[in-house]
Design an enzyme around this catalytic site. Sequence first.
Site, PDB file in Angstrom:
ATOM      1  N   LYS A 280       0.835  -1.245  -0.079  1.00  0.00           N
ATOM      2  CA  LYS A 280      -0.073   0.011   0.072  1.00  0.00           C
ATOM      3  C   LYS A 280       0.952   1.322  -0.039  1.00  0.00           C
ATOM      4  O   LYS A 280       1.924   1.039   0.282  1.00  0.00           O
ATOM      5  CB  LYS A 280      -1.111  -0.016   1.190  1.00  0.00           C
ATOM      6  CG  LYS A 280      -2.232  -1.089   0.820  1.00  0.00           C
ATOM      7  CD  LYS A 280      -3.138  -1.184   1.975  1.00  0.00           C
ATOM      8  CE  LYS A 280      -4.374  -1.955   1.304  1.00  0.00           C
ATOM      9  NZ  LYS A 280      -5.502  -2.082   2.403  1.00  0.00           N
ATOM     10  N   ARG A 315      -3.403 -10.567   5.049  1.00  0.00           N
ATOM     11  CA  ARG A 315      -3.545 -10.351   3.764  1.00  0.00           C
ATOM     12  C   ARG A 315      -2.823  -9.852   2.680  1.00  0.00           C
ATOM     13  O   ARG A 315      -2.280  -8.779   2.992  1.00  0.00           O
ATOM     14  CB  ARG A 315      -5.135  -9.747   3.555  1.00  0.00           C
ATOM     15  CG  ARG A 315      -5.563  -9.613   2.037  1.00  0.00           C
ATOM     16  CD  ARG A 315      -6.951  -8.991   2.107  1.00  0.00           C
ATOM     17  NE  ARG A 315      -7.698  -8.919   0.885  1.00  0.00           N
ATOM     18  CZ  ARG A 315      -7.297  -8.047  -0.401  1.00  0.00           C
ATOM     19  NH1 ARG A 315      -6.442  -6.993   0.100  1.00  0.00           N
ATOM     20  NH2 ARG A 315      -8.006  -8.277  -1.469  1.00  0.00           N
TER      21      ARG A 315
END
Length: 335
Positions: A280, A315
């Site tokens: 991210k 995840r």
Amino acid sequence: MSKIYWRAIPLNDPARSEGAQKIAGGWLWFDRVEKLTRGAEPGIVPLSEVPADVLAQITAPRPDMAGLNLSAPRVMAILNTTPDSFSDGGKFSEREEAISRARALAAVSDILDIGGESTRPGADLIARGEEIARTKPVIAALRHEGLTIPISIDTRKSHVADAALEAGADLINDVTAMEFDPAMVSLAASSQAALCLMHMRGTPETMNGEAVYDDVLLDVYDYLEARRDAALAAGVRPDRILLDPGIGFAKTAEHNLALTARLSLFHTLGCPILYGASRKRFVGTIGQEPVAAERLGGSLAVHLAAVAQGAQVIRVHDAAQMTQALRLWQAIATA
């Protein structure tokens, strides 16, 4: 009277203090708690000051979910069947490519998370028929060839989730915590599928403008508590609910760091925690890596920090590398 929040302070040192208790029946222990209230400095208190019901929520072993034993951290591998996901968009949008990638991921992870709609900032909503066409045949093909690994469907639409469950999915991963499609809660209750509720403000199209909080840690906690309670009220079993603070969704880098540093607060809600920060933007900003696919080192660092706070499901895009890192982390933690 101000609401009090209780955060277990997690430890994994081999020298365990007398009277310490396990967090969620897992790999961490704690012998004190951080006491938080809005507008006040946090304090550290002994376990004897924690209400018995709160202590029970924190310490209770989490039951198996979607076939996963959660007494150890588990790796959820991301499979995007989309042309426009922020990191790997288009790589696995063709059915045979997606199925081949799923087979490879299944060998190095504990659960697959299959999505057919990008939730990157600025992503557009797609028609549910198109999303079903991207995901259901892949799940059905994997089950037809005998793949038994648990499968999660990453969607905010009940029709897409229903089609995926019919094809053999085990868990609904809803980034809007059932707020985009109110029918999601009745589907989760009637199917008794496992359900992940994530915190996000706005939509993928608008969330970058929604990253404003009074206290990000406590605001996200209150939201997830309310969405958990809504699911329970609708008939979703408590042992089927997973909670995700939504790292990177309507949050600045500072918000993401604050949530990660005190992630163990969410154990007080009595549900397993899913944490996803793979590749991210804040990982790239802090790690000084502008290319999303090159953020492996930073992604491993933040996910191991989440495991050190007790996150049960991690995840990630790079499942093989995360699994390897976890094996080493666990070997050291249990030495």
